[in-house]
Design a protein around this motif. Structure first.
Motif, PDB file in Angstrom:
ATOM      1  N   SER A  81       0.764  -1.483   0.145  1.00 46.16           N
ATOM      2  CA  SER A  81      -0.063   0.064  -0.355  1.00 46.16           C
ATOM      3  C   SER A  81       0.897   1.560  -0.241  1.00 46.16           C
ATOM      4  O   SER A  81       0.517   1.572  -0.808  1.00 46.16           O
ATOM      5  CB  SER A  81      -0.781   0.208   1.048  1.00 46.16           C
ATOM      6  OG  SER A  81      -2.030  -1.058   1.072  1.00 46.16           O
ATOM      7  N   ASN A 139      -7.395  -8.090  -2.932  1.00 49.86           N
ATOM      8  CA  ASN A 139      -8.125  -7.956  -2.124  1.00 49.86           C
ATOM      9  C   ASN A 139      -7.240  -6.894  -0.388  1.00 49.86           C
ATOM     10  O   ASN A 139      -7.493  -7.303   0.874  1.00 49.86           O
ATOM     11  CB  ASN A 139      -8.986  -8.746  -1.897  1.00 49.86           C
ATOM     12  CG  ASN A 139      -9.500  -9.233  -2.834  1.00 49.86           C
ATOM     13  OD1 ASN A 139     -10.024  -8.051  -4.006  1.00 49.86           O
ATOM     14  ND2 ASN A 139     -10.084 -10.245  -3.089  1.00 49.86           N
ATOM     15  N   ASP A 141      -7.026  -3.796   0.872  1.00 47.53           N
ATOM     16  CA  ASP A 141      -7.981  -3.106   2.207  1.00 47.53           C
ATOM     17  C   ASP A 141      -8.678  -4.244   2.815  1.00 47.53           C
ATOM     18  O   ASP A 141      -8.890  -4.002   4.202  1.00 47.53           O
ATOM     19  CB  ASP A 141      -8.825  -2.316   0.876  1.00 47.53           C
ATOM     20  CG  ASP A 141      -8.146  -1.684   0.712  1.00 47.53           C
ATOM     21  OD1 ASP A 141      -7.449  -0.624   1.096  1.00 47.53           O
ATOM     22  OD2 ASP A 141      -9.251  -0.466  -0.258  1.00 47.53           O
ATOM     23  N   GLU A 142      -9.176  -5.606   1.937  1.00 47.96           N
ATOM     24  CA  GLU A 142      -9.777  -6.347   3.019  1.00 47.96           C
ATOM     25  C   GLU A 142      -9.128  -7.651   3.631  1.00 47.96           C
ATOM     26  O   GLU A 142      -9.792  -7.386   5.259  1.00 47.96           O
ATOM     27  CB  GLU A 142     -10.427  -7.766   2.177  1.00 47.96           C
ATOM     28  CG  GLU A 142     -12.323  -6.816   1.410  1.00 47.96           C
ATOM     29  CD  GLU A 142     -12.473  -8.383   0.334  1.00 47.96           C
ATOM     30  OE1 GLU A 142     -12.257  -9.155   0.096  1.00 47.96           O
ATOM     31  OE2 GLU A 142     -13.550  -7.306  -0.014  1.00 47.96           O
ATOM     32  N   ARG A 143      -8.021  -7.527   3.515  1.00 48.53           N
ATOM     33  CA  ARG A 143      -6.857  -8.400   4.428  1.00 48.53           C
ATOM     34  C   ARG A 143      -6.023  -7.649   5.627  1.00 48.53           C
ATOM     35  O   ARG A 143      -6.618  -8.064   7.020  1.00 48.53           O
ATOM     36  CB  ARG A 143      -5.675  -8.936   3.182  1.00 48.53           C
ATOM     37  CG  ARG A 143      -6.282  -9.715   2.665  1.00 48.53           C
ATOM     38  CD  ARG A 143      -5.031 -10.558   1.705  1.00 48.53           C
ATOM     39  NE  ARG A 143      -5.465 -11.410   0.760  1.00 48.53           N
ATOM     40  CZ  ARG A 143      -3.758 -11.713  -0.521  1.00 48.53           C
ATOM     41  NH1 ARG A 143      -2.732 -11.557   0.532  1.00 48.53           N
ATOM     42  NH2 ARG A 143      -4.723 -13.005  -0.788  1.00 48.53           N
ATOM     43  N   ALA A 145      -8.176  -5.151   6.784  1.00 49.03           N
ATOM     44  CA  ALA A 145      -9.036  -5.215   7.692  1.00 49.03           C
ATOM     45  C   ALA A 145      -9.242  -6.362   8.348  1.00 49.03           C
ATOM     46  O   ALA A 145      -9.195  -6.303   9.641  1.00 49.03           O
ATOM     47  CB  ALA A 145     -10.710  -4.605   7.568  1.00 49.03           C
ATOM     48  N   ALA A 146      -9.175  -7.183   8.242  1.00 49.74           N
ATOM     49  CA  ALA A 146      -8.987  -8.572   9.003  1.00 49.74           C
ATOM     50  C   ALA A 146      -8.297  -8.775   9.534  1.00 49.74           C
ATOM     51  O   ALA A 146      -7.865  -8.853  10.859  1.00 49.74           O
ATOM     52  CB  ALA A 146      -8.604  -9.399   8.002  1.00 49.74           C
ATOM     53  N   GLU A 149      -9.268  -5.941  12.528  1.00 52.77           N
ATOM     54  CA  GLU A 149      -9.951  -7.238  13.504  1.00 52.77           C
ATOM     55  C   GLU A 149      -9.284  -7.947  15.097  1.00 52.77           C
ATOM     56  O   GLU A 149     -10.113  -8.079  15.739  1.00 52.77           O
ATOM     57  CB  GLU A 149     -11.003  -7.891  12.453  1.00 52.77           C
ATOM     58  CG  GLU A 149     -11.778  -6.487  12.386  1.00 52.77           C
ATOM     59  CD  GLU A 149     -12.352  -7.366  10.901  1.00 52.77           C
ATOM     60  OE1 GLU A 149     -12.952  -8.266  11.374  1.00 52.77           O
ATOM     61  OE2 GLU A 149     -13.370  -6.128  10.455  1.00 52.77           O
TER      62      GLU A 149
END
Length: 188
Positions: A81, A139, A141-143, A145-146, A149
């Motif tokens: 990123s 993905n 952003d999803e990774r 975010a995971a 979390e």
């Protein structure tokens, strides 16, 4: 190889028509071929001048990037990123240079040439598209975010364990979790 022959990186890349062997002559400066294999024509000279100009701009960019320093990559997703941000910033910097040009071509005795800044800008756009395409495909952003979390869950479990160990329960424990949540949100 006798001393009169150039090292492979400076040797003419053409091949002799008679036996198909690689030419043993020196390639002309900033060129890939000798004068006998087209190095003396205007198109080759113009291409060599373009490569020389690109090398100057590229060297300046490399010195600038080297001055930034480099740290080991601990999280490749975050690093990718960040790379996307740097690639876009580099592309934008080159765009500014291109926008400052009064024309994108210049003339020499060997014909009209595209400025090196334009060529580098085109390459920077290709690199930006490649990095951003990779981010979209993976993905990121999803990774991320995971991962965030999971880290948040680990922090909450640690807070719960610390509260239980200290004997804090009920309403006092709930209030402590709320305070911790506010502090964590302020950090992120």
């Amino acid at each position: 190889m006798p001393a009169s022959h150039p090292p492979p990186e400076r040797q003419c890349t053409a091949h002799r028509s008679g036996d198909g062997e690689r030419c043993k002559n020196w390639a002309l400066k900033n060129m890939r071929v000798c004068r006998y294999h087209g190095g003396a024509n205007g198109r080759s000279k113009a291409a060599a001048e373009r490569r020389r100009a690109e090398a100057v701009v590229d060297a300046q960019a490399r010195r600038t990037l080297a001055a930034l320093g480099a740290a080991p990559v601990e999280n490749p997703l975050v690093a990718l990123s960040q790379l996307a941000g740097e690639v876009n910033a580099f592309k934008d910097a080159l765009a500014e240079r291109v926008n400052e040009l009064s024309n994108i071509r210049y003339s020499t005795d060997h014909g009209e040439q595209v400025r090196a800044e334009v060529t580098l800008y085109e390459r920077a756009m290709d690199r930006a598209a490649s990095v951003l395409g990779t981010i979209a495909r993976l993905n990121i952003d999803e990774r991320l975010a995971a991962i965030s979390e999971r880290q948040a869950d680990a922090v909450i479990r640690a807070i719960d364990a610390a509260l239980a160990h200290a004997g804090v329960t009920g309403q006092l424990a709930t209030e402590a979790r709320q305070v911790a949540a506010r502090k964590l949100r302020a950090v992120t």
